[in-house]
Motif scaffolding. Structure first.
Motif, PDB file in Angstrom:
ATOM      1  N   ILE A 192      -7.237 -10.583  75.231  1.00 15.02           N
ATOM      2  CA  ILE A 192      -7.985  -9.352  75.478  1.00 15.02           C
ATOM      3  C   ILE A 192      -6.988  -8.212  75.318  1.00 15.02           C
ATOM      4  CG2 ILE A 192      -9.341  -7.968  77.099  1.00 15.02           C
ATOM      5  CD1 ILE A 192     -10.074 -10.577  78.544  1.00 15.02           C
ATOM      6  N   GLY A 193      -7.205  -7.381  74.300  1.00 14.93           N
ATOM      7  CA  GLY A 193      -6.367  -6.206  74.114  1.00 14.93           C
ATOM      8  C   GLY A 193      -6.826  -5.119  75.062  1.00 14.93           C
ATOM      9  N   ILE A 194      -5.876  -4.413  75.669  1.00 10.62           N
ATOM     10  CA  ILE A 194      -6.181  -3.399  76.676  1.00 10.62           C
ATOM     11  C   ILE A 194      -5.537  -2.068  76.284  1.00 10.62           C
ATOM     12  CG2 ILE A 194      -6.003  -2.760  79.116  1.00 10.62           C
ATOM     13  CD1 ILE A 194      -7.455  -5.383  78.789  1.00 10.62           C
ATOM     14  N   ALA A 195      -6.322  -0.995  76.391  1.00 11.25           N
ATOM     15  CA  ALA A 195      -5.804   0.363  76.236  1.00 11.25           C
ATOM     16  C   ALA A 195      -6.401   1.210  77.350  1.00 11.25           C
ATOM     17  CB  ALA A 195      -6.185   0.946  74.872  1.00 11.25           C
ATOM     18  N   ALA A 196      -5.672   2.249  77.750  1.00 10.03           N
ATOM     19  CA  ALA A 196      -6.136   3.148  78.814  1.00 10.03           C
ATOM     20  C   ALA A 196      -6.100   4.585  78.326  1.00 10.03           C
ATOM     21  CB  ALA A 196      -5.244   3.009  80.045  1.00 10.03           C
ATOM     22  N   SER A 197      -7.027   5.382  78.820  1.00  5.92           N
ATOM     23  CA  SER A 197      -7.022   6.810  78.501  1.00  5.92           C
ATOM     24  C   SER A 197      -5.998   7.509  79.380  1.00  5.92           C
ATOM     25  CB  SER A 197      -8.405   7.410  78.734  1.00  5.92           C
ATOM     26  OG  SER A 197      -8.714   7.439  80.113  1.00  5.92           O
ATOM     27  N   ASP A 198      -5.598   8.691  78.938  1.00  5.72           N
ATOM     28  CA  ASP A 198      -4.798   9.541  79.806  1.00  5.72           C
ATOM     29  C   ASP A 198      -5.732  10.128  80.868  1.00  5.72           C
ATOM     30  OD1 ASP A 198      -6.224  11.331  78.246  1.00  5.72           O
ATOM     31  OD2 ASP A 198      -4.538  12.676  77.935  1.00  5.72           O
ATOM     32  N   LEU A 199      -5.182  10.840  81.814  1.00  7.34           N
ATOM     33  CA  LEU A 199      -5.991  11.371  82.912  1.00  7.34           C
ATOM     34  C   LEU A 199      -7.008  12.416  82.455  1.00  7.34           C
ATOM     35  CD1 LEU A 199      -3.267  11.627  85.692  1.00  7.34           C
ATOM     36  CD2 LEU A 199      -5.216  10.062  85.620  1.00  7.34           C
ATOM     37  N   LEU A 200      -6.748  13.074  81.333  1.00  6.45           N
ATOM     38  CA  LEU A 200      -7.663  14.092  80.830  1.00  6.45           C
ATOM     39  C   LEU A 200      -8.731  13.518  79.906  1.00  6.45           C
ATOM     40  CD1 LEU A 200      -5.073  16.946  80.099  1.00  6.45           C
ATOM     41  CD2 LEU A 200      -6.582  16.696  82.091  1.00  6.45           C
ATOM     42  N   GLY A 201      -8.609  12.241  79.561  1.00  4.97           N
ATOM     43  CA  GLY A 201      -9.585  11.627  78.672  1.00  4.97           C
ATOM     44  C   GLY A 201      -9.459  12.095  77.237  1.00  4.97           C
ATOM     45  N   ILE A 202      -8.230  12.384  76.805  1.00 11.67           N
ATOM     46  CA  ILE A 202      -8.000  12.897  75.452  1.00 11.67           C
ATOM     47  C   ILE A 202      -7.375  11.849  74.546  1.00 11.67           C
ATOM     48  CG2 ILE A 202      -6.745  14.628  74.098  1.00 11.67           C
ATOM     49  CD1 ILE A 202      -6.996  16.465  76.601  1.00 11.67           C
ATOM     50  N   THR A 203      -6.404  11.106  75.072  1.00  5.21           N
ATOM     51  CA  THR A 203      -5.697  10.139  74.233  1.00  5.21           C
ATOM     52  C   THR A 203      -5.750   8.730  74.830  1.00  5.21           C
ATOM     53  OG1 THR A 203      -3.573  10.519  75.328  1.00  5.21           O
ATOM     54  CG2 THR A 203      -4.068  11.881  73.401  1.00  5.21           C
ATOM     55  N   ALA A 204      -5.614   7.760  73.945  1.00  2.00           N
ATOM     56  CA  ALA A 204      -5.587   6.351  74.337  1.00  2.00           C
ATOM     57  C   ALA A 204      -4.175   5.805  74.138  1.00  2.00           C
ATOM     58  CB  ALA A 204      -6.574   5.555  73.483  1.00  2.00           C
ATOM     59  N   GLN A 205      -3.730   5.010  75.094  1.00  2.00           N
ATOM     60  CA  GLN A 205      -2.434   4.360  74.992  1.00  2.00           C
ATOM     61  C   GLN A 205      -2.607   2.860  75.194  1.00  2.00           C
ATOM     62  OE1 GLN A 205      -2.554   6.815  77.796  1.00  2.00           O
ATOM     63  NE2 GLN A 205      -2.319   8.404  76.275  1.00  2.00           N
ATOM     64  N   GLY A 206      -1.891   2.094  74.398  1.00  5.04           N
ATOM     65  CA  GLY A 206      -1.917   0.647  74.572  1.00  5.04           C
ATOM     66  C   GLY A 206      -1.288   0.269  75.895  1.00  5.04           C
ATOM     67  N   VAL A 207      -1.892  -0.709  76.559  1.00  2.26           N
ATOM     68  CA  VAL A 207      -1.373  -1.156  77.853  1.00  2.26           C
ATOM     69  C   VAL A 207      -0.754  -2.542  77.723  1.00  2.26           C
ATOM     70  CG1 VAL A 207      -1.995  -1.769  80.235  1.00  2.26           C
ATOM     71  CG2 VAL A 207      -3.006   0.246  79.156  1.00  2.26           C
ATOM     72  N   GLU A 208      -1.553  -3.509  77.296  1.00  2.00           N
ATOM     73  CA  GLU A 208      -1.053  -4.876  77.183  1.00  2.00           C
ATOM     74  C   GLU A 208      -2.071  -5.750  76.474  1.00  2.00           C
ATOM     75  OE1 GLU A 208      -1.826  -7.567  80.939  1.00  2.00           O
ATOM     76  OE2 GLU A 208      -1.143  -5.602  81.644  1.00  2.00           O
ATOM     77  N   THR A 209      -1.658  -6.954  76.207  1.00  4.73           N
ATOM     78  CA  THR A 209      -2.552  -7.976  75.688  1.00  4.73           C
ATOM     79  C   THR A 209      -2.563  -9.113  76.697  1.00  4.73           C
ATOM     80  OG1 THR A 209      -2.058  -7.411  73.397  1.00  4.73           O
ATOM     81  CG2 THR A 209      -3.018  -9.573  73.791  1.00  4.73           C
TER      82      THR A 209
END
Length: 140
Positions: A13-30
């Protein structure tokens, strides 16, 4: 509150999270899948860590827009997510070509095949989430 994207596969399961403003996505983990129980446990840790408000779940439609067996598997896992995390909203997001785009970018960045294999699902989740965030303009 953030959004967490999930690129759900049989083995990972690939995981990404938004920044606090909901503007950008960053990879978290697999997440390397072992059991639904373990998968949900790790996701629970991430929900708490990132104060997740919304799951953006990659929905693997066929190229012609129809739903196949992969979509059914994703829906079944989403039901488990809903039971485990009723406070988190769920959005299904068309993920067609997200893995292709991630692969092309990793190749362009000269990432070796071995390293690509380790991060491709996380990168696909980034594409899924960024597409969703761009469509909502930070309001989710």
């Amino acid at each position: 509150m953030r959004a967490l994207a999930l690129d759900i596969g049989d083995k990972t399961i690939g995981i990404a999270a938004s920044d606090l403003l909901g503007i950008t996505a960053q990879g978290v983990e697999t997440i390397r899948r072992t059991s639904n129980k373990d998968d949900l446990k790790r996701l629970g840790e991430l929900v708490e860590q990132f104060e997740v408000k919304t799951f953006v779940i990659g929905f693997p439609k066929n190229m012609d827009g129809t739903e196949g067996t992969r979509c059914e598997l994703v829906k079944k896992f989403a039901e488990k997510l809903s039971a485990a995390f009723p406070q988190v909203n769920q959005i299904f997001w068309d993920e067609r070509l997200s893995t292709v785009a991630a692969t092309k970018n990793l190749i362009a960045a000269n990432v070796s095949r071995t390293k690509r294999k380790k991060v491709i699902d996380k990168m696909a989740a980034v594409y899924i989430l960024q597409g969703y965030l761009d469509s909502t303009k930070g309001v989710y």
